[in-house]
Scaffold this active site. Sequence first.
Site, short mmCIF file in Angstrom:
data_model
loop_
_atom_site.label_atom_id
_atom_site.label_comp_id
_atom_site.label_asym_id
_atom_site.label_seq_id
_atom_site.Cartn_x
_atom_site.Cartn_y
_atom_site.Cartn_z
N TYR A 162 15.42 38.58 36.36
CA TYR A 162 14.02 38.71 35.89
C TYR A 162 13.13 39.15 37.05
CZ TYR A 162 9.26 36.99 34.99
OH TYR A 162 7.90 36.88 34.89
P1 NAD Z 1 4.88 35.59 26.70
O1 NAD Z 1 6.32 35.83 26.35
O2 NAD Z 1 4.21 34.42 26.07
O3 NAD Z 1 4.04 36.91 26.39
C1 NAD Z 1 4.59 38.21 26.49
C2 NAD Z 1 4.35 38.93 25.16
O4 NAD Z 1 4.78 40.29 25.30
C3 NAD Z 1 5.13 38.33 23.99
O5 NAD Z 1 4.24 37.96 22.95
C4 NAD Z 1 6.08 39.44 23.56
O6 NAD Z 1 6.26 39.47 22.14
C5 NAD Z 1 5.36 40.69 24.07
N1 NAD Z 1 6.25 41.81 24.36
C6 NAD Z 1 7.37 41.80 25.14
N2 NAD Z 1 7.91 43.03 25.20
C7 NAD Z 1 7.12 43.85 24.45
C8 NAD Z 1 7.15 45.22 24.13
N3 NAD Z 1 8.13 46.04 24.58
N4 NAD Z 1 6.19 45.74 23.33
C9 NAD Z 1 5.19 44.94 22.86
N5 NAD Z 1 5.11 43.61 23.12
C10 NAD Z 1 6.06 43.08 23.91
O7 NAD Z 1 4.82 35.47 28.29
P2 NAD Z 1 3.66 34.96 29.28
O8 NAD Z 1 4.15 33.72 29.91
O9 NAD Z 1 2.36 34.99 28.58
O10 NAD Z 1 3.71 36.10 30.38
C11 NAD Z 1 2.82 37.20 30.37
C12 NAD Z 1 3.07 38.07 31.58
O11 NAD Z 1 2.87 37.33 32.78
C13 NAD Z 1 4.48 38.62 31.68
O12 NAD Z 1 4.40 39.93 32.20
C14 NAD Z 1 5.17 37.70 32.67
O13 NAD Z 1 6.24 38.34 33.34
C15 NAD Z 1 4.02 37.41 33.60
N6 NAD Z 1 4.14 36.14 34.32
C16 NAD Z 1 4.08 34.95 33.64
C17 NAD Z 1 4.13 33.76 34.34
C18 NAD Z 1 4.05 32.42 33.67
O14 NAD Z 1 4.15 31.41 34.38
N7 NAD Z 1 3.87 32.35 32.35
C19 NAD Z 1 4.23 33.78 35.74
C20 NAD Z 1 4.32 35.00 36.38
C21 NAD Z 1 4.26 36.17 35.67
C1 UGA Z 2 7.74 30.63 35.65
C2 UGA Z 2 7.80 31.58 34.43
O1 UGA Z 2 8.72 31.08 33.47
C3 UGA Z 2 8.19 32.97 34.82
O2 UGA Z 2 8.00 33.83 33.69
C4 UGA Z 2 7.33 33.39 35.94
O3 UGA Z 2 7.52 34.69 36.32
C5 UGA Z 2 7.46 32.46 37.11
O4 UGA Z 2 7.00 31.18 36.69
C6 UGA Z 2 6.65 32.88 38.29
O5 UGA Z 2 5.88 32.11 38.84
O6 UGA Z 2 6.77 34.03 38.69
P1 UGA Z 2 9.37 28.85 36.68
O7 UGA Z 2 8.70 28.61 37.98
O8 UGA Z 2 10.84 28.71 36.61
O9 UGA Z 2 9.06 30.32 36.10
O10 UGA Z 2 8.61 27.90 35.65
P2 UGA Z 2 9.10 26.73 34.69
O11 UGA Z 2 9.96 27.25 33.61
O12 UGA Z 2 7.88 26.00 34.28
O13 UGA Z 2 10.01 25.81 35.65
C7 UGA Z 2 9.47 25.08 36.74
C8 UGA Z 2 10.57 24.21 37.33
O14 UGA Z 2 10.94 23.20 36.39
C9 UGA Z 2 11.84 24.97 37.68
O15 UGA Z 2 12.36 24.52 38.91
C10 UGA Z 2 12.81 24.59 36.57
O16 UGA Z 2 14.16 24.57 36.94
C11 UGA Z 2 12.33 23.20 36.21
N1 UGA Z 2 12.64 22.88 34.80
C12 UGA Z 2 12.27 23.72 33.80
C13 UGA Z 2 13.31 21.70 34.52
O17 UGA Z 2 13.69 20.93 35.42
N2 UGA Z 2 13.56 21.40 33.21
C14 UGA Z 2 13.18 22.22 32.17
O18 UGA Z 2 13.43 21.86 30.99
C15 UGA Z 2 12.52 23.40 32.48
#
Ligand code: NAD
Ligand code: UGA
Length: 335
Positions: A162
């Site tokens: 990813y």
């Molecule tokens: P999310 O999965 O809730 O939202 C992403 C949305 O994009 C989904 O609703 C999905 O249906 C849509 N999507 C995916 N591929 C598509 C496509 N080809 N065409 C149209 N729609 C599409 O995820 P999120 O957590 O809201 O993340 C949003 C963005 O932030 C992502 O780019 C993710 O990589 C980035 N990001 C998230 C986190 C986090 O902690 N949530 C951290 C770092 C980066």
């Molecule tokens: C998150 C998002 O899922 C990614 O999309 C994003 O890109 C990433 O942050 C980011 O900062 O770039 P992550 O940090 O793994 O990834 O977030 P969580 O899924 O909330 O996990 C946090 C920690 O909790 C991880 O160490 C994971 O292993 C742990 N975890 C998660 C558990 O111990 N149990 C669970 O059920 C889920």
Amino acid sequence: MSPDTLTDTQGRPILRALVTGAAGFIGSHLTEALLDLGVEVTGLDCFTRYYDEERKRANLMAARDHRRFTLVEEDLGLTDLDALLDGADAVFHLAAQPGVRASWGEGFQDYVTNNIVATQRLLEAMSGTGVPLVYSSSSSVYGDAPVMPTPEGAATGPVSPYGATKLTGENLCRMYSRDGRVHTVSLRYFTVYGPRQRPDMAFTRFIEAAGQGRPITLYGDGEQSRDFTFVSDAVDANLRALRHGGSGAVYNIGGGEHASVNGILAILGDLLGGHIAVDRHPTAAGDARHTSADVSLARREIGFDPTVGLREGLARQVASALGRVPAANPQPLGD
Ligand code: NAD
Ligand code: UGA
């Protein structure tokens, strides 16, 4: 941030914006913030099957009937982009295949298609239009924090497939920007949380399990740590990046509070008023050991300053997940 009128770096007003991934966790909050600022929003989302479609439809509950909101249910990799971009003053690109731990094996194809190919297609369609793009990147581009806190100039080294695809998307943005084709700004969010957090992420899983009296799943020893970012701060960063971010710039977006997973479980136990039972599992492949954001560049250049602390943010997510408040920003959407 509460600008009366949203503008880009040239001071041009943003009247219409395209939000890709608008039905997702962060995209739905950003959509609401833009509507609150008087912007007309086209939300693109193809409701990928990574998690329950109903959750994504519920994310759009506040926005869907707004007269300035249009939902386009199409795939970014296939849709007619010229038609979609027609009249847009800015693009916020959040659509992606997220999730660190699911990105191994056969599922990787979805990461390549949605995170790399679709991003390149969008950049190509935007080339020469003068429309700025804010790209949602990720702390996963660093892998295990090379230094703590980590500045943007530190070496990247994703530890998950990813993360590799998010870094490639970010590099594409920089290339199109370097050539003067598209003004892009990339935001490296550090683990975003809050109401509507994705169901595969730790806090949602912990709160839902504990709320149902089930043990939570803990990967590894729980001493892995993150810089956690409340969703309204990530939304604010998008608006600031559009307004002040230089072309090709990359900013860390972190919540300013660093905690281990064990530390989170202690706060959650407190908030939920009871002991949380733990089911221990081995460390998950692709999991970074530590992440920690140095946000001084974002503070200096775009005025980013996170406002929601971890305990308060967690309390808001707990309240929302257990049905006591509807969203991070409970104000009604108005005109
Ligand atoms: P999310 O999965 O809730 O939202 C992403 C949305 O994009 C989904 O609703 C999905 O249906 C849509 N999507 C995916 N591929 C598509 C496509 N080809 N065409 C149209 N729609 C599409 O995820 P999120 O957590 O809201 O993340 C949003 C963005 O932030 C992502 O780019 C993710 O990589 C980035 N990001 C998230 C986190 C986090 O902690 N949530 C951290 C770092 C980066
Ligand atoms: C998150 C998002 O899922 C990614 O999309 C994003 O890109 C990433 O942050 C980011 O900062 O770039 P992550 O940090 O793994 O990834 O977030 P969580 O899924 O909330 O996990 C946090 C920690 O909790 C991880 O160490 C994971 O292993 C742990 N975890 C998660 C558990 O111990 N149990 C669970 O059920 C889920």
